[in-house]
Design a protein around this motif. Structure first.
Motif, PDB file in Angstrom:
ATOM      1  N   LEU A  13     -12.389 -20.795  50.969  1.00 56.19           N
ATOM      2  CA  LEU A  13     -13.374 -21.246  49.986  1.00 56.19           C
ATOM      3  C   LEU A  13     -14.779 -21.192  50.579  1.00 56.19           C
ATOM      4  O   LEU A  13     -15.713 -20.700  49.948  1.00 56.19           O
ATOM      5  CB  LEU A  13     -13.043 -22.661  49.515  1.00 56.19           C
ATOM      6  N   GLU A  14     -14.907 -21.670  51.793  1.00 55.82           N
ATOM      7  CA  GLU A  14     -16.205 -21.637  52.471  1.00 55.82           C
ATOM      8  C   GLU A  14     -16.707 -20.201  52.598  1.00 55.82           C
ATOM      9  O   GLU A  14     -17.864 -19.906  52.294  1.00 55.82           O
ATOM     10  CB  GLU A  14     -16.078 -22.278  53.852  1.00 55.82           C
ATOM     11  N   ALA A  15     -15.812 -19.306  52.980  1.00 56.81           N
ATOM     12  CA  ALA A  15     -16.194 -17.898  53.154  1.00 56.81           C
ATOM     13  C   ALA A  15     -16.620 -17.275  51.829  1.00 56.81           C
ATOM     14  O   ALA A  15     -17.594 -16.509  51.779  1.00 56.81           O
ATOM     15  CB  ALA A  15     -15.024 -17.115  53.760  1.00 56.81           C
ATOM     16  N   MET A  16     -15.924 -17.604  50.740  1.00 56.41           N
ATOM     17  CA  MET A  16     -16.273 -17.041  49.439  1.00 56.41           C
ATOM     18  C   MET A  16     -17.632 -17.538  48.954  1.00 56.41           C
ATOM     19  O   MET A  16     -18.410 -16.777  48.392  1.00 56.41           O
ATOM     20  CB  MET A  16     -15.182 -17.359  48.414  1.00 56.41           C
ATOM     21  N   ILE A  17     -17.906 -18.818  49.196  1.00 54.34           N
ATOM     22  CA  ILE A  17     -19.208 -19.359  48.796  1.00 54.34           C
ATOM     23  C   ILE A  17     -20.314 -18.701  49.611  1.00 54.34           C
ATOM     24  O   ILE A  17     -21.348 -18.301  49.064  1.00 54.34           O
ATOM     25  CB  ILE A  17     -19.228 -20.901  48.958  1.00 54.34           C
ATOM     26  N   GLU A  18     -20.097 -18.578  50.914  1.00 53.63           N
ATOM     27  CA  GLU A  18     -21.100 -17.945  51.775  1.00 53.63           C
ATOM     28  C   GLU A  18     -21.315 -16.486  51.375  1.00 53.63           C
ATOM     29  O   GLU A  18     -22.444 -15.999  51.335  1.00 53.63           O
ATOM     30  CB  GLU A  18     -20.687 -18.049  53.238  1.00 53.63           C
ATOM     31  N   GLU A  19     -20.227 -15.794  51.057  1.00 56.12           N
ATOM     32  CA  GLU A  19     -20.322 -14.389  50.657  1.00 56.12           C
ATOM     33  C   GLU A  19     -21.105 -14.246  49.346  1.00 56.12           C
ATOM     34  O   GLU A  19     -21.954 -13.378  49.199  1.00 56.12           O
ATOM     35  CB  GLU A  19     -18.919 -13.804  50.504  1.00 56.12           C
ATOM     36  N   LYS A  20     -20.838 -15.118  48.395  1.00 58.38           N
ATOM     37  CA  LYS A  20     -21.547 -15.076  47.119  1.00 58.38           C
ATOM     38  C   LYS A  20     -23.034 -15.369  47.320  1.00 58.38           C
ATOM     39  O   LYS A  20     -23.888 -14.701  46.742  1.00 58.38           O
ATOM     40  CB  LYS A  20     -20.944 -16.066  46.124  1.00 58.38           C
ATOM     41  N   ALA A  21     -23.327 -16.350  48.151  1.00 59.46           N
ATOM     42  CA  ALA A  21     -24.724 -16.697  48.434  1.00 59.46           C
ATOM     43  C   ALA A  21     -25.450 -15.506  49.061  1.00 59.46           C
ATOM     44  O   ALA A  21     -26.565 -15.157  48.663  1.00 59.46           O
ATOM     45  CB  ALA A  21     -24.795 -17.907  49.369  1.00 59.46           C
ATOM     46  N   ARG A  22     -24.824 -14.885  49.999  1.00 63.55           N
ATOM     47  CA  ARG A  22     -25.404 -13.718  50.683  1.00 63.55           C
ATOM     48  C   ARG A  22     -25.610 -12.567  49.691  1.00 63.55           C
ATOM     49  O   ARG A  22     -26.673 -11.956  49.637  1.00 63.55           O
ATOM     50  CB  ARG A  22     -24.488 -13.300  51.835  1.00 63.55           C
ATOM     51  N   ALA A  23     -24.601 -12.303  48.863  1.00 63.12           N
ATOM     52  CA  ALA A  23     -24.674 -11.194  47.910  1.00 63.12           C
ATOM     53  C   ALA A  23     -25.775 -11.404  46.868  1.00 63.12           C
ATOM     54  O   ALA A  23     -26.396 -10.447  46.410  1.00 63.12           O
ATOM     55  CB  ALA A  23     -23.326 -11.014  47.209  1.00 63.12           C
ATOM     56  N   GLU A  24     -26.012 -12.650  46.495  1.00 61.97           N
ATOM     57  CA  GLU A  24     -27.009 -12.935  45.468  1.00 61.97           C
ATOM     58  C   GLU A  24     -28.359 -13.344  46.057  1.00 61.97           C
ATOM     59  O   GLU A  24     -29.301 -13.623  45.317  1.00 61.97           O
ATOM     60  CB  GLU A  24     -26.478 -14.005  44.514  1.00 61.97           C
ATOM     61  N   GLY A  25     -28.415 -13.404  47.389  1.00 64.77           N
ATOM     62  CA  GLY A  25     -29.674 -13.754  48.037  1.00 64.77           C
ATOM     63  C   GLY A  25     -30.098 -15.190  47.780  1.00 64.77           C
ATOM     64  O   GLY A  25     -31.284 -15.488  47.654  1.00 64.77           O
ATOM     65  N   LEU A  26     -29.128 -16.082  47.700  1.00 68.84           N
ATOM     66  CA  LEU A  26     -29.399 -17.490  47.418  1.00 68.84           C
ATOM     67  C   LEU A  26     -28.980 -18.354  48.597  1.00 68.84           C
ATOM     68  O   LEU A  26     -28.150 -17.952  49.409  1.00 68.84           O
ATOM     69  CB  LEU A  26     -28.618 -17.949  46.179  1.00 68.84           C
TER      70      LEU A  26
END
Length: 85
Positions: A13-26
């Motif tokens: 879950l942590e990895a998915m949130i971090e990945e989404k944040a990185r992908a969206e620049g947030l």
């Protein structure tokens, strides 16, 4: 505005949130807020469009489909008074 802390996120879950944040620049904070808003139907793409999320599973009837259904189930809408005696 209230702040919360979420403890013990599992690795995936942590990895998915971090990945989404990185992908969206947030930031992680903005990403988590966005995910919560979407999950609660408060943002586009979330549960507000829930109908569209399930359209492929429930199907969408055309007007012709609706008319055919109405015709084939017409007798189910008639009430026979003898059934109520």
């Amino acid at each position: 505005m209230k702040s919360i802390t979420i403890h013990n996120l599992d690795g995936p879950l942590e990895a998915m949130i971090e990945e989404k944040a990185r992908a969206e620049g947030l930031s992680l904070n903005k990403t988590v807020k966005l995910l919560l808003r979407e999950a609660l139907g408060l943002a586009p793409g979330g549960n507000g469009g829930r109908k569209a999320d399930f359209a492929e599973f429930s199907g969408v009837w055309s007007e012709a489909d609706r008319r055919q259904f109405e015709k084939k189930t017409e007798d189910l809408r008639r009430v026979d008074p003898r059934d109520w005696q």
